[in-house]
Structure formats: C-alpha cells, structure tokens
Write a protein that holds these residues in place. Sequence first.
Motif, PDB file in Angstrom:
ATOM      1  N   GLY A 152      -7.308   9.994   6.284  1.00  0.00           N
ATOM      2  CA  GLY A 152      -8.219  11.116   6.138  1.00  0.00           C
ATOM      3  C   GLY A 152      -9.668  10.697   6.276  1.00  0.00           C
ATOM      4  O   GLY A 152     -10.478  11.411   6.884  1.00  0.00           O
ATOM      5  N   VAL A 153     -10.028   9.544   5.707  1.00  0.00           N
ATOM      6  CA  VAL A 153     -11.396   9.032   5.835  1.00  0.00           C
ATOM      7  C   VAL A 153     -11.724   8.776   7.304  1.00  0.00           C
ATOM      8  O   VAL A 153     -12.804   9.134   7.791  1.00  0.00           O
ATOM      9  N   SER A 154     -10.777   8.165   8.009  1.00  0.00           N
ATOM     10  CA  SER A 154     -10.985   7.905   9.435  1.00  0.00           C
ATOM     11  C   SER A 154     -11.136   9.213  10.211  1.00  0.00           C
ATOM     12  O   SER A 154     -12.015   9.359  11.068  1.00  0.00           O
ATOM     13  N   ARG A 155     -10.274  10.176   9.884  1.00  0.00           N
ATOM     14  CA  ARG A 155     -10.356  11.476  10.554  1.00  0.00           C
ATOM     15  C   ARG A 155     -11.680  12.163  10.258  1.00  0.00           C
ATOM     16  O   ARG A 155     -12.307  12.755  11.144  1.00  0.00           O
ATOM     17  N   GLY A 156     -12.113  12.089   9.007  1.00  0.00           N
ATOM     18  CA  GLY A 156     -13.374  12.718   8.629  1.00  0.00           C
ATOM     19  C   GLY A 156     -14.552  12.122   9.377  1.00  0.00           C
ATOM     20  O   GLY A 156     -15.456  12.840   9.810  1.00  0.00           O
ATOM     21  N   ARG A 157     -14.564  10.808   9.546  1.00  0.00           N
ATOM     22  CA  ARG A 157     -15.649  10.166  10.291  1.00  0.00           C
ATOM     23  C   ARG A 157     -15.680  10.629  11.740  1.00  0.00           C
ATOM     24  O   ARG A 157     -16.736  10.899  12.296  1.00  0.00           O
ATOM     25  N   ILE A 158     -14.492  10.708  12.340  1.00  0.00           N
ATOM     26  CA  ILE A 158     -14.413  11.138  13.739  1.00  0.00           C
ATOM     27  C   ILE A 158     -14.919  12.572  13.884  1.00  0.00           C
ATOM     28  O   ILE A 158     -15.727  12.890  14.774  1.00  0.00           O
ATOM     29  N   GLU A 159     -14.454  13.463  13.002  1.00  0.00           N
ATOM     30  CA  GLU A 159     -14.878  14.861  13.074  1.00  0.00           C
ATOM     31  C   GLU A 159     -16.379  14.992  12.825  1.00  0.00           C
ATOM     32  O   GLU A 159     -17.056  15.800  13.476  1.00  0.00           O
ATOM     33  N   LEU A 160     -16.892  14.198  11.866  1.00  0.00           N
ATOM     34  CA  LEU A 160     -18.331  14.256  11.581  1.00  0.00           C
ATOM     35  C   LEU A 160     -19.132  13.765  12.786  1.00  0.00           C
ATOM     36  O   LEU A 160     -20.150  14.372  13.140  1.00  0.00           O
ATOM     37  N   ARG A 161     -18.685  12.688  13.416  1.00  0.00           N
ATOM     38  CA  ARG A 161     -19.392  12.181  14.592  1.00  0.00           C
ATOM     39  C   ARG A 161     -19.377  13.214  15.718  1.00  0.00           C
ATOM     40  O   ARG A 161     -20.387  13.425  16.395  1.00  0.00           O
TER      41      ARG A 161
ATOM     42  N   VAL B 106      -2.434   5.313   2.110  1.00  0.00           N
ATOM     43  CA  VAL B 106      -2.445   5.344   3.579  1.00  0.00           C
ATOM     44  C   VAL B 106      -2.976   6.691   4.078  1.00  0.00           C
ATOM     45  O   VAL B 106      -3.786   6.752   5.011  1.00  0.00           O
ATOM     46  N   ALA B 107      -2.539   7.766   3.429  1.00  0.00           N
ATOM     47  CA  ALA B 107      -2.987   9.099   3.832  1.00  0.00           C
ATOM     48  C   ALA B 107      -4.485   9.273   3.601  1.00  0.00           C
ATOM     49  O   ALA B 107      -5.193   9.864   4.430  1.00  0.00           O
TER      50      ALA B 107
ATOM     51  N   MET C  44       0.850  -1.198   0.000  1.00  0.00           N
ATOM     52  CA  MET C  44       0.000   0.000   0.000  1.00  0.00           C
ATOM     53  C   MET C  44       0.883   1.244   0.000  1.00  0.00           C
ATOM     54  O   MET C  44       1.753   1.389   0.855  1.00  0.00           O
ATOM     55  N   ASN C  45       0.691   2.126  -1.001  1.00  0.00           N
ATOM     56  CA  ASN C  45       1.555   3.293  -1.096  1.00  0.00           C
ATOM     57  C   ASN C  45       1.151   4.371  -0.083  1.00  0.00           C
ATOM     58  O   ASN C  45       0.107   4.301   0.565  1.00  0.00           O
ATOM     59  N   ALA C  46       2.019   5.391   0.035  1.00  0.00           N
ATOM     60  CA  ALA C  46       1.842   6.413   1.076  1.00  0.00           C
ATOM     61  C   ALA C  46       0.567   7.225   0.869  1.00  0.00           C
ATOM     62  O   ALA C  46      -0.104   7.604   1.836  1.00  0.00           O
ATOM     63  N   THR C  47       0.235   7.494  -0.402  1.00  0.00           N
ATOM     64  CA  THR C  47      -0.969   8.289  -0.659  1.00  0.00           C
ATOM     65  C   THR C  47      -2.225   7.552  -0.219  1.00  0.00           C
ATOM     66  O   THR C  47      -3.142   8.143   0.374  1.00  0.00           O
TER      67      THR C  47
ATOM     68  N   PRO D 261       4.348  13.121   6.362  1.00  0.00           N
ATOM     69  CA  PRO D 261       4.336  12.670   4.960  1.00  0.00           C
ATOM     70  C   PRO D 261       2.909  12.477   4.452  1.00  0.00           C
ATOM     71  O   PRO D 261       2.131  11.746   5.068  1.00  0.00           O
ATOM     72  N   ASN D 262       2.588  13.169   3.362  1.00  0.00           N
ATOM     73  CA  ASN D 262       1.241  13.142   2.779  1.00  0.00           C
ATOM     74  C   ASN D 262       0.163  13.570   3.774  1.00  0.00           C
ATOM     75  O   ASN D 262      -1.010  13.231   3.628  1.00  0.00           O
ATOM     76  N   GLY D 263       0.581  14.325   4.775  1.00  0.00           N
ATOM     77  CA  GLY D 263      -0.369  14.762   5.797  1.00  0.00           C
ATOM     78  C   GLY D 263      -1.428  15.693   5.255  1.00  0.00           C
ATOM     79  O   GLY D 263      -2.579  15.662   5.709  1.00  0.00           O
ATOM     80  N   MET D 264      -1.073  16.534   4.281  1.00  0.00           N
ATOM     81  CA  MET D 264      -2.054  17.456   3.714  1.00  0.00           C
ATOM     82  C   MET D 264      -3.150  16.704   2.964  1.00  0.00           C
ATOM     83  O   MET D 264      -4.315  17.115   2.970  1.00  0.00           O
ATOM     84  N   VAL D 265      -2.777  15.596   2.329  1.00  0.00           N
ATOM     85  CA  VAL D 265      -3.783  14.790   1.628  1.00  0.00           C
ATOM     86  C   VAL D 265      -4.802  14.254   2.624  1.00  0.00           C
ATOM     87  O   VAL D 265      -6.020  14.383   2.444  1.00  0.00           O
ATOM     88  N   GLY D 266      -4.306  13.657   3.703  1.00  0.00           N
ATOM     89  CA  GLY D 266      -5.207  13.134   4.716  1.00  0.00           C
ATOM     90  C   GLY D 266      -6.030  14.214   5.379  1.00  0.00           C
ATOM     91  O   GLY D 266      -7.225  14.027   5.655  1.00  0.00           O
ATOM     92  N   TYR D 267      -5.406  15.363   5.622  1.00  0.00           N
ATOM     93  CA  TYR D 267      -6.109  16.482   6.249  1.00  0.00           C
ATOM     94  C   TYR D 267      -7.284  16.927   5.381  1.00  0.00           C
ATOM     95  O   TYR D 267      -8.412  17.085   5.868  1.00  0.00           O
TER      96      TYR D 267
END
Length: 283
Positions: A11-20, A6-7, A1-4, A99-105
């Motif tokens: 990000g999907v996990s972070r988005g779910r948490i923020e939405l909840r 993973v990011a 699994m490449n870095a992007t 690394p690739n933090g902006m993508v996940g953000y």
Amino acid sequence: MNATTVAVRAGVSRGRIELRQSATSGQDLWGAAFFPAVALVVMYLLRGNTVPGTDFSLGSQAIPGILAMNIVLNGVTALAMMLTLDREDGTLLRAKATPNGMVGYLVGKVISRSGMVVLSVLIPLIPAALLFDGLQIGAVSSWLTLAWVLALGLVAVLPIGAICGAVFGSVQSLGLVTVPIMGLVAISGVFYPVSGFPEWLQGIAQAFPLYWIGLGLRSALLPDALAVAEIGESWRHLETAGVLGAWAVAGLLVAPVVLRRMARRESGSSVAERREKAMQRPM
C-alpha cells in the motif's frame, strides 16, 4: 513477515506511485488548487477591508480559512470520489479478491490523498505570501503549528471521506456531501470571523472539523493580536486538539466497519450494474 505487513508495504508503494502521478498531472494539480485560487482572487479584491476592531486586512485574515477549506474538500470529497470511481470500474473488487488487498488499497489511498492535501495547502500559500501582507510564515513556531494542525486535521477528515465513499453509490450522489460542506464553509470563519455570527451559528460551526482546522491555521499564520477576532479572544489550541482528536477517534472507529460492510457487498454483478449505469449517464 506476515501478510498484513506485506499488504501495508504494498500500500505504501502504491500510495507513492499514485501521489507521484497526481503531483505531475496538471489536471490533478488544477483540481486541488482551483477553489483556493478563486477564493484568493476574491479576497485580494477585498484586501482593503479590515477585520472588525482591527486595522488588519480581511483578505489576509481569510487565507488560513481558505487553506482549511481546501483540506476538507480534498480530504473528504476527493477521497470519497476516488473510492466511488474505484467501485464503479472494479478496482475495489480486485483489491477485495487479493489476500489483505483492502488493507493495501486503503493505505495507498490515504498516503496519496494526504500528499495531495499537503500540496493543496502549500501551492496556494506561496502566492498568498506574495499577495497578502501580515502572514507569519517566517517563524519556526508557525511551521510547527501548521504541521500538527494539518496532521491532526487529516486524521480527522480522511475517515469521513472514506465513509462517504463507502455509503454513496455514485459520483452524482456525492453532491449530497458537497452541499453541507459548502454550508459549513459559509459559517466556519473561512471568509469572515466567526465571532461576528449569531451564537447558535457559532455553536454549529464549532461542532465540525472545518472551524477548528481554520482556527489552528490562523494561529499558525496570523499575528497573535488577531486572536481578538476569535471566540473567547484566544487561539484555543487545547480545544482544537481535543475536537479534532475526537473526530479522528470516531472516524477511525466507524470507517473500518463501514468499509468492511461495503467490501462484503462488492461482487461482479454489482460492478457490472454500476458500469451499465455509468454508460447511460448523459455526457
């Protein structure tokens, strides 16, 4: 699994948490529902007025436009404010350092904000269905139209919010965004059919997503006979998809460039400077 990849998953996990968190926060829910709640009260008081040339309630006719206004306000100003606040407190700088933090953000913000926009449509729609007659919410075709207009509208307005959040350096400066949006609300058929305005105002309204999102929602929630109050006496689905699609493409091309430039300028000194300015603001 490449870095992007993973990011993106992060990000999907972070988005779910923020939405909840937002969906269970009374303050966030009130912020999403405040403007439509006020507008619903106003239109309820005007429910005895009718759309020109018909016997249909003007209050009921305005409900889809109010929902469209909420989509734009929550998709543009709320996302811009979130980005601005995250720049002030260093969240964006920490994402940049990963690394690739902006993508996940960005994936997380898009998911959480999209979810809140959907809630900002559904929450006012429930009391509106009880208070106003004539809304077509029982047909499958209405929900299918509502779904594609909402999805395409989100793709059209969220990049605008991201660009505004990257361009404006403080929450106070975002007032420069809110003022023109409220101007568009006045001329885009939110509270009164746009066909009753001068042609030059109609042209300005049709250049922006708010009018087309409102038109699409009206086609989903109002009887077909109400198309007579629209420009060209038609719901113009093809034009709606075309204009919103053009805004989406333009936004998706411009937003990444603006966000990358903004991220490159982020540094510890810039975050410290913003914090100092924030502490000096009058309470």
